[in-house]
Motif scaffolding. Structure first.
Motif, PDB file in Angstrom:
ATOM      1  N   ARG A  45     -11.969  -2.805  -2.151  1.00  0.00           N
ATOM      2  CA  ARG A  45     -11.399  -3.525  -1.012  1.00  0.00           C
ATOM      3  C   ARG A  45     -11.066  -4.967  -1.388  1.00  0.00           C
ATOM      4  O   ARG A  45     -10.045  -5.522  -0.951  1.00  0.00           O
ATOM      5  CB  ARG A  45     -12.359  -3.476   0.172  1.00  0.00           C
ATOM      6  N   GLY A  46     -11.933  -5.593  -2.201  1.00  0.00           N
ATOM      7  CA  GLY A  46     -11.607  -6.936  -2.671  1.00  0.00           C
ATOM      8  C   GLY A  46     -10.326  -6.953  -3.471  1.00  0.00           C
ATOM      9  O   GLY A  46      -9.468  -7.828  -3.295  1.00  0.00           O
ATOM     10  N   ILE A  47     -10.160  -5.962  -4.354  1.00  0.00           N
ATOM     11  CA  ILE A  47      -8.951  -5.863  -5.174  1.00  0.00           C
ATOM     12  C   ILE A  47      -7.726  -5.619  -4.304  1.00  0.00           C
ATOM     13  O   ILE A  47      -6.658  -6.210  -4.500  1.00  0.00           O
ATOM     14  CB  ILE A  47      -9.112  -4.740  -6.212  1.00  0.00           C
ATOM     15  N   LEU A  48      -7.856  -4.742  -3.321  1.00  0.00           N
ATOM     16  CA  LEU A  48      -6.725  -4.358  -2.480  1.00  0.00           C
ATOM     17  C   LEU A  48      -6.220  -5.510  -1.618  1.00  0.00           C
ATOM     18  O   LEU A  48      -5.013  -5.675  -1.424  1.00  0.00           O
ATOM     19  CB  LEU A  48      -7.122  -3.177  -1.597  1.00  0.00           C
ATOM     20  N   PHE A  49      -7.125  -6.319  -1.098  1.00  0.00           N
ATOM     21  CA  PHE A  49      -6.737  -7.311  -0.089  1.00  0.00           C
ATOM     22  C   PHE A  49      -6.621  -8.739  -0.604  1.00  0.00           C
ATOM     23  O   PHE A  49      -6.059  -9.591   0.099  1.00  0.00           O
ATOM     24  CB  PHE A  49      -7.743  -7.285   1.066  1.00  0.00           C
ATOM     25  N   ALA A  50      -7.136  -9.055  -1.785  1.00  0.00           N
ATOM     26  CA  ALA A  50      -7.122 -10.447  -2.249  1.00  0.00           C
ATOM     27  C   ALA A  50      -5.705 -10.937  -2.499  1.00  0.00           C
ATOM     28  O   ALA A  50      -4.821 -10.180  -2.902  1.00  0.00           O
ATOM     29  CB  ALA A  50      -7.957 -10.580  -3.521  1.00  0.00           C
ATOM     30  N   ASP A  51      -5.489 -12.225  -2.298  1.00  0.00           N
ATOM     31  CA  ASP A  51      -4.195 -12.830  -2.573  1.00  0.00           C
ATOM     32  C   ASP A  51      -3.960 -12.987  -4.071  1.00  0.00           C
ATOM     33  O   ASP A  51      -2.820 -12.996  -4.520  1.00  0.00           O
ATOM     34  CB  ASP A  51      -4.087 -14.184  -1.874  1.00  0.00           C
ATOM     35  N   ALA A  52      -5.017 -13.140  -4.834  1.00  0.00           N
ATOM     36  CA  ALA A  52      -4.933 -13.149  -6.299  1.00  0.00           C
ATOM     37  C   ALA A  52      -6.215 -12.527  -6.843  1.00  0.00           C
ATOM     38  O   ALA A  52      -7.284 -12.647  -6.239  1.00  0.00           O
ATOM     39  CB  ALA A  52      -4.751 -14.560  -6.838  1.00  0.00           C
ATOM     40  N   ILE A  53      -6.088 -11.849  -7.978  1.00  0.00           N
ATOM     41  CA  ILE A  53      -7.215 -11.164  -8.610  1.00  0.00           C
ATOM     42  C   ILE A  53      -7.325 -11.700 -10.031  1.00  0.00           C
ATOM     43  O   ILE A  53      -6.322 -11.819 -10.744  1.00  0.00           O
ATOM     44  CB  ILE A  53      -6.996  -9.636  -8.662  1.00  0.00           C
ATOM     45  N   THR A  54      -8.541 -12.029 -10.444  1.00  0.00           N
ATOM     46  CA  THR A  54      -8.742 -12.495 -11.805  1.00  0.00           C
ATOM     47  C   THR A  54      -9.869 -11.709 -12.449  1.00  0.00           C
ATOM     48  O   THR A  54     -10.696 -11.095 -11.772  1.00  0.00           O
ATOM     49  CB  THR A  54      -9.090 -13.996 -11.858  1.00  0.00           C
ATOM     50  N   THR A  55      -9.882 -11.744 -13.774  1.00  0.00           N
ATOM     51  CA  THR A  55     -10.999 -11.177 -14.511  1.00  0.00           C
ATOM     52  C   THR A  55     -11.230 -12.012 -15.752  1.00  0.00           C
ATOM     53  O   THR A  55     -10.563 -13.023 -15.976  1.00  0.00           O
ATOM     54  CB  THR A  55     -10.790  -9.684 -14.819  1.00  0.00           C
ATOM     55  N   VAL A  56     -12.178 -11.588 -16.607  1.00  0.00           N
ATOM     56  CA  VAL A  56     -12.817 -12.510 -17.546  1.00  0.00           C
ATOM     57  C   VAL A  56     -12.047 -12.759 -18.832  1.00  0.00           C
ATOM     58  O   VAL A  56     -12.470 -13.567 -19.646  1.00  0.00           O
ATOM     59  CB  VAL A  56     -14.239 -12.027 -17.873  1.00  0.00           C
ATOM     60  N   ARG A  86      -3.332  -1.098 -11.057  1.00  0.00           N
ATOM     61  CA  ARG A  86      -1.927  -1.082 -11.471  1.00  0.00           C
ATOM     62  C   ARG A  86      -1.010  -1.394 -10.295  1.00  0.00           C
ATOM     63  O   ARG A  86       0.028  -2.043 -10.453  1.00  0.00           O
ATOM     64  CB  ARG A  86      -1.564   0.273 -12.091  1.00  0.00           C
ATOM     65  N   SER A  87      -1.395  -0.948  -9.099  1.00  0.00           N
ATOM     66  CA  SER A  87      -0.570  -1.225  -7.928  1.00  0.00           C
ATOM     67  C   SER A  87      -0.569  -2.712  -7.573  1.00  0.00           C
ATOM     68  O   SER A  87       0.299  -3.171  -6.834  1.00  0.00           O
ATOM     69  CB  SER A  87      -1.062  -0.404  -6.726  1.00  0.00           C
ATOM     70  N   ARG A  88      -1.526  -3.480  -8.116  1.00  0.00           N
ATOM     71  CA  ARG A  88      -1.622  -4.912  -7.810  1.00  0.00           C
ATOM     72  C   ARG A  88      -1.501  -5.764  -9.067  1.00  0.00           C
ATOM     73  O   ARG A  88      -1.937  -6.925  -9.096  1.00  0.00           O
ATOM     74  CB  ARG A  88      -2.964  -5.194  -7.120  1.00  0.00           C
TER      75      ARG A  88
END
Length: 402
Positions: free
Chosen positions: A238-249, A271-273
């Protein structure tokens, strides 16, 4: 109605955390105004640490503050966080939180990190004064309560952030809320969310009831196209689906998690985001991780005085109750004790390794069978193996130095 973020153009994440307000109008590359940024996490140094998440969250606000931004943090007030030691002050009493069909009162305490950066702690003894940080059957309820407490505490403090930066599954419900139950809330009308994935393997998977507790049951399950997730609640998803930006390490990990091999069943969603996904390499806090000034270690040293370093090895051997011998190789691991970290492979080769005469020190907590594995090794090889079943900054720094 569930509203999803509008697409935005890719950008370098050196500004992604600052420029992620896509729904309300992306901040332009030329916009250098100071922003109000809230970092919300289940753990952070120096207060409590289970893994590397705590190090990142403890260091990042100092760098953002140095750029001129108004940074504040939020975390639970665990029983391990001593109010006297950390000079906590109570700034709000008995804020009532809606948890499905009942209300839970919480208080808010405030500490600081770095140069007077505020840290708001949600204090709910029934939920957080426990022996461990994670690993309870009600973890879903615990961290939903925490997240709800943070959002309502900000309202109480009348501090509306431009960006809420969420970390790992424990805070994944916040981006979901920003597009559901808080979507029409004027207090958060100009707030965007950034969601950082530190460990994709821990997703916060629960049953339908957690939707009721979170107040989003009306929206139901969200992943009908993913068989394994069609009838469960995946909070990280849900965090991935709704966040305005997604980051990782790291940039590499950001690419790897788009594949079935490393995507932990969320690769389709990622992949969809992908246009919102950025990889940023974790860094060190040079103020904390500096052997020339570290007050936890026995003897300070730097690149020009490496001859002083052996004293730290000697002191570590003494603290670990191992024979003091400068000639014996001393190996160490500081980690969460799980399969994901490779301890299943270590278990296969540790005895041949010890047969070479090395000493081995382990610091961390995790799966019970690894606790037992290292305890048995320490009993069998008392002059070679030492284990500290905890996360302790002082011991960790001494291991790094020694």
């Amino acid at each position: 109605m569930v509203t999803l973020p509008e697409p935005c153009q890719p950008m370098c994440f050196s500004r992604a955390i600052i420029q992620s307000n896509c729904e309300h109008g992306v901040i332009s590359m030329q916009d250098e105004r100071p922003l109000k940024i809230l970092i919300i996490s289940a753990e952070m140094v120096p207060f409590v640490k289970v893994g590397g998440l705590a190090d990142v969250v403890g260091a990042l606000p100092k760098s953002l503050q140095a750029l001129g931004h108004d940074i504040r943090l939020a975390m639970p007030r665990y029983g391990q966080v001593d109010p006297t030691r950390f000079h906590l002050e109570t700034i709000a009493d008995a804020i009532s939180l809606n948890m499905s069909n009942f209300q839970v009162p919480v208080s808010v305490r405030r500490g600081t990190v770095g140069d007077a950066i505020p840290v708001y702690m949600i204090d709910a003894p029934r939920y957080f004064e426990r022996e461990n940080i994670y690993g309870y059957t009600d973890d879903g309820e615990r961290f939903i309560l925490f997240c709800r407490g943070v959002l309502e505490a900000l309202r109480f403090l009348d501090w509306s952030p431009d960006i809420i930066h969420c970390h790992d599954w424990h805070t994944g419900i916040v981006p979901n809320w920003m597009h559901t139950i808080y979507h029409d809330d004027p207090f958060y009308a100009q707030t965007a969310t950034v969601y950082t994935i530190h460990n994709l393997a821990y997703q916060g998977i629960f049953g339908y009831r957690i939707l009721e507790v979170a107040g989003v049951a009306a929206h139901g399950f969200l992943y009908p196209q993913i068989a394994e997730l069609a009838n469960v609640v995946d909070i990280m998803g849900r965090g991935i689906l709704f966040a305005d930006a997604i980051t990782t390490v790291s940039e590499r990990y950001a690419q790897e998690i788009l594949t079935p091999t490393f995507g932990e069943k969320l690769d389709h969603l990622l992949r969809s985001r992908r246009e919102r996904l950025f990889g940023i390499l974790n860094g060190l806090d040079y103020e904390e991780m500096n052997p020339a000034t570290d007050h936890y270690i026995h003897t300070n040293f730097d690149a020009q005085s490496l001859d002083k370093r052996p004293e730290n090895k000697r002191m570590l051997q003494e603290q670990a109750h191992l024979p003091v011998n400068p000639e014996v190789p001393l190996l160490a691991m500081i980690s969460r004790l799980t399969d994901q970290k490779g301890f299943d492979m270590l278990g296969q080769i540790i005895q041949p390794l010890l047969a070479q005469g090395v000493q081995f020190v382990v610091l961390g907590i995790g799966d019970q069978h690894y606790h037992e594995m290292f305890q048995n090794l320490a009993a069998r090889y008392p002059e070679q193996v030492a284990i500290f079943l905890t996360f302790n900054t002082e011991i960790a720094q001494r291991i790094y130095a020694g």
